[in-house]
Design a protein around this motif. Structure first.
Motif, PDB file in Angstrom:
ATOM      1  N   GLU A 201       0.853  -1.176   0.000  1.00  0.00           N
ATOM      2  CA  GLU A 201       0.000   0.000   0.000  1.00  0.00           C
ATOM      3  C   GLU A 201       0.894   1.233   0.000  1.00  0.00           C
ATOM      4  OE1 GLU A 201      -2.395  -0.406   3.463  1.00  0.00           O
ATOM      5  OE2 GLU A 201      -3.721  -1.912   2.578  1.00  0.00           O
ATOM      6  N   VAL A 202       0.729   2.086  -1.004  1.00  0.00           N
ATOM      7  CA  VAL A 202       1.535   3.297  -1.139  1.00  0.00           C
ATOM      8  C   VAL A 202       0.650   4.486  -0.809  1.00  0.00           C
ATOM      9  CG1 VAL A 202       2.906   4.712  -2.695  1.00  0.00           C
ATOM     10  CG2 VAL A 202       2.948   2.211  -2.904  1.00  0.00           C
ATOM     11  N   THR A 203       1.082   5.287   0.141  1.00  0.00           N
ATOM     12  CA  THR A 203       0.345   6.495   0.507  1.00  0.00           C
ATOM     13  C   THR A 203       1.002   7.699  -0.160  1.00  0.00           C
ATOM     14  OG1 THR A 203      -0.290   5.561   2.644  1.00  0.00           O
ATOM     15  CG2 THR A 203      -0.464   7.948   2.404  1.00  0.00           C
ATOM     16  N   GLN A 204       0.187   8.466  -0.861  1.00  0.00           N
ATOM     17  CA  GLN A 204       0.655   9.655  -1.586  1.00  0.00           C
ATOM     18  C   GLN A 204       0.048  10.888  -0.951  1.00  0.00           C
ATOM     19  OE1 GLN A 204       0.024   9.730  -5.962  1.00  0.00           O
ATOM     20  NE2 GLN A 204      -0.965  11.715  -5.636  1.00  0.00           N
ATOM     21  N   ALA A 205       0.897  11.829  -0.553  1.00  0.00           N
ATOM     22  CA  ALA A 205       0.437  13.086   0.034  1.00  0.00           C
ATOM     23  C   ALA A 205       1.079  14.245  -0.712  1.00  0.00           C
ATOM     24  CB  ALA A 205       0.795  13.150   1.509  1.00  0.00           C
ATOM     25  N   GLN A 206       0.302  15.278  -0.969  1.00  0.00           N
ATOM     26  CA  GLN A 206       0.827  16.475  -1.623  1.00  0.00           C
ATOM     27  C   GLN A 206       1.073  17.532  -0.554  1.00  0.00           C
ATOM     28  OE1 GLN A 206      -1.368  18.008  -5.037  1.00  0.00           O
ATOM     29  NE2 GLN A 206      -0.865  20.101  -4.409  1.00  0.00           N
ATOM     30  N   VAL A 207       2.270  18.088  -0.538  1.00  0.00           N
ATOM     31  CA  VAL A 207       2.605  19.122   0.433  1.00  0.00           C
ATOM     32  C   VAL A 207       1.684  20.319   0.216  1.00  0.00           C
ATOM     33  CG1 VAL A 207       4.393  20.716   1.216  1.00  0.00           C
ATOM     34  CG2 VAL A 207       4.993  18.349   0.633  1.00  0.00           C
ATOM     35  N   GLY A 208       1.079  20.795   1.320  1.00  0.00           N
ATOM     36  CA  GLY A 208       0.153  21.905   1.229  1.00  0.00           C
ATOM     37  C   GLY A 208      -1.290  21.482   1.076  1.00  0.00           C
ATOM     38  N   SER A 209      -1.532  20.163   1.021  1.00  0.00           N
ATOM     39  CA  SER A 209      -2.896  19.642   0.893  1.00  0.00           C
ATOM     40  C   SER A 209      -3.107  18.576   1.956  1.00  0.00           C
ATOM     41  CB  SER A 209      -3.119  19.052  -0.500  1.00  0.00           C
ATOM     42  OG  SER A 209      -4.347  18.356  -0.569  1.00  0.00           O
ATOM     43  N   ASP A 210      -4.337  18.486   2.472  1.00  0.00           N
ATOM     44  CA  ASP A 210      -4.658  17.462   3.471  1.00  0.00           C
ATOM     45  C   ASP A 210      -5.091  16.152   2.833  1.00  0.00           C
ATOM     46  OD1 ASP A 210      -4.144  19.253   5.536  1.00  0.00           O
ATOM     47  OD2 ASP A 210      -6.225  19.995   5.573  1.00  0.00           O
ATOM     48  N   ALA A 211      -5.276  16.125   1.532  1.00  0.00           N
ATOM     49  CA  ALA A 211      -5.780  14.919   0.864  1.00  0.00           C
ATOM     50  C   ALA A 211      -4.688  13.868   0.777  1.00  0.00           C
ATOM     51  CB  ALA A 211      -6.280  15.267  -0.523  1.00  0.00           C
TER      52      ALA A 211
ATOM     53  N   THR B 255       5.171  19.264  -4.749  1.00  0.00           N
ATOM     54  CA  THR B 255       5.987  18.352  -3.956  1.00  0.00           C
ATOM     55  C   THR B 255       5.090  17.276  -3.363  1.00  0.00           C
ATOM     56  OG1 THR B 255       7.602  20.066  -3.427  1.00  0.00           O
ATOM     57  CG2 THR B 255       7.548  18.133  -1.985  1.00  0.00           C
ATOM     58  N   TYR B 256       5.507  16.028  -3.528  1.00  0.00           N
ATOM     59  CA  TYR B 256       4.736  14.880  -3.049  1.00  0.00           C
ATOM     60  C   TYR B 256       5.597  14.062  -2.095  1.00  0.00           C
ATOM     61  CZ  TYR B 256       1.450  15.918  -6.830  1.00  0.00           C
ATOM     62  OH  TYR B 256       0.531  16.524  -7.648  1.00  0.00           O
ATOM     63  N   ARG B 257       4.909  13.425  -1.127  1.00  0.00           N
ATOM     64  CA  ARG B 257       5.574  12.529  -0.180  1.00  0.00           C
ATOM     65  C   ARG B 257       4.929  11.157  -0.265  1.00  0.00           C
ATOM     66  NH1 ARG B 257       5.570  17.082   4.623  1.00  0.00           N
ATOM     67  NH2 ARG B 257       7.460  18.195   3.929  1.00  0.00           N
ATOM     68  N   PHE B 258       5.776  10.142  -0.327  1.00  0.00           N
ATOM     69  CA  PHE B 258       5.300   8.774  -0.484  1.00  0.00           C
ATOM     70  C   PHE B 258       5.848   7.896   0.634  1.00  0.00           C
ATOM     71  CE2 PHE B 258       5.524  10.665  -4.699  1.00  0.00           C
ATOM     72  CZ  PHE B 258       4.290  10.341  -5.247  1.00  0.00           C
ATOM     73  N   THR B 259       5.000   7.035   1.180  1.00  0.00           N
ATOM     74  CA  THR B 259       5.422   5.977   2.098  1.00  0.00           C
ATOM     75  C   THR B 259       4.812   4.667   1.631  1.00  0.00           C
ATOM     76  OG1 THR B 259       3.549   6.389   3.592  1.00  0.00           O
ATOM     77  CG2 THR B 259       5.639   7.516   4.093  1.00  0.00           C
ATOM     78  N   VAL B 260       5.465   3.563   2.002  1.00  0.00           N
ATOM     79  CA  VAL B 260       5.025   2.238   1.570  1.00  0.00           C
ATOM     80  C   VAL B 260       4.867   1.338   2.783  1.00  0.00           C
ATOM     81  CG1 VAL B 260       5.562   0.238   0.108  1.00  0.00           C
ATOM     82  CG2 VAL B 260       6.280   2.537  -0.599  1.00  0.00           C
ATOM     83  N   ARG B 261       3.789   0.543   2.805  1.00  0.00           N
ATOM     84  CA  ARG B 261       3.592  -0.503   3.797  1.00  0.00           C
ATOM     85  C   ARG B 261       3.328  -1.814   3.075  1.00  0.00           C
ATOM     86  NH1 ARG B 261      -0.527   0.870   8.477  1.00  0.00           N
ATOM     87  NH2 ARG B 261      -1.979   1.133   6.724  1.00  0.00           N
ATOM     88  N   ALA B 262       3.905  -2.898   3.590  1.00  0.00           N
ATOM     89  CA  ALA B 262       3.654  -4.229   3.035  1.00  0.00           C
ATOM     90  C   ALA B 262       2.425  -4.835   3.703  1.00  0.00           C
ATOM     91  CB  ALA B 262       4.865  -5.129   3.242  1.00  0.00           C
TER      92      ALA B 262
END
Length: 299
Positions: free
Chosen positions: A32-42, A63-70
């Motif tokens: 599961e990859v979580t995508q967050a855009q800096v400056g947005s709560d979505a 600018t985007y931030r990504f994290t991954v969970r198995a």
């Protein structure tokens, strides 16, 4: 492990990360990859079956931030990976540059009903994606083909007729070049009378019959595309289901037009086609046939 971004464009990128392992027995089910855009709560949750993911629908200069969970087969999830932060570049400027003007077309393999056009290629700052070939006339230009290369076979022309063609190049952005210089060409004369021969045979029953037609090119030049025309002697004669040609009937007048696979007849070559028909009263053979407007001999 920390995901790594590659192939970053204004609207997308590819994420990869070290593969996870699972010792619980249910096996690794995916990520599961979580995508967050800096400056947005979505937040956007993306799923991947492997340790790589193509991410699309991003915005330029964000600018985007990504994290991954198995995730394993039992629904257990690992802790999140470290954050990967990526900034997309600006979108490329719109392509407004038209291709260069194509070379003047030349005509070859000119027959009574067709010819082949070729021309020197255009160039473009990105890429030429194709060409538009036009036939010029007093009433306006008519598009006759849109090849991706620098040749086009033009068919369906009239014998002994003057034509003029020009070419325009286009690119992926829809930019069109200036038109090439035109080429003027006159199609060949039709074959002389007797350049074709028709054999007509029928078998009948009650008010039905089967007609088999053999067309032979008795001329000295190839025929590229043909239409055989004749008129039934009686109004009650009707064409039904046909084969190996496109059949049309208007009143007593009938035409049979070649298909893609049998339109070319070299000198001496023949092709056969036919139809099932019906009639009222007698069923005489047509007295005359014309091929592309030229009379044929009949047997």
């Amino acid at each position: 492990g920390t995901p790594v971004a590659s192939a970053v464009t204004a609207t997308g990128l590819t994420l990869t990360w070290p593969a996870a392992t699972d010792a619980g027995g249910s096996g690794l089910a995916g990520y599961e990859v979580t995508q967050a855009q800096v400056g947005s709560d979505a937040l956007v949750l993306l799923n991947s079956a492997t340790n790589t993911l193509a991410v699309t629908r991003l915005l330029p200069e964000r600018t985007y931030r990504f994290t991954v969970r198995a995730r394993d087969g039992a629904g257990n999830r690992s802790t999140a990976s470290p954050v990967a932060e990526v900034t997309t570049p600006a979108a490329p400027a719109p392509d407004t540059v038209a291709p260069t003007r194509p070379g003047t077309p030349t005509a070859s393999a000119v027959t009574a009903t067709g010819l082949t056009l070729s021309w020197a290629a255009s160039t473009d700052n990105v890429a030429v994606t194709g060409y538009r070939v036009y036939r010029s006339a007093a009433g306006g230009d008519t598009l006759v083909g849109s090849p991706t290369g620098t040749t086009l076979a033009v068919t369906g022309l009239t014998a002994a007729t003057a034509y003029q063609f020009h070419v325009v190049a286009v690119d992926a952005a829809g930019n069109a070049s200036a038109a090439s210089a035109p080429v003027a060409v006159t199609t060949a004369d039709p074959p002389a009378s007797g350049g074709c021969a028709v054999t007509w045979t029928t078998s009948g029953w009650d008010s039905g019959f089967t007609a088999n037609v053999t067309l032979t090119n008795t001329g000295t030049t190839a025929i590229d595309g043909w239409t055989l025309a004749f008129t039934f002697p009686h109004a009650g004669q009707k064409v039904g289901q046909g084969w190996s040609a496109t059949w049309t009937q208007t009143g007593a007048a009938v035409t049979a037009t070649s298909l893609s696979y049998n339109g070319r007849l070299a000198p001496g070559a023949s092709t056969s086609f036919g139809f099932n028909g019906t009639h009222t009263g007698s069923n005489p053979k047509p007295a005359a046939f014309t091929l592309n407007g030229t009379p044929c001999t009949v047997s």
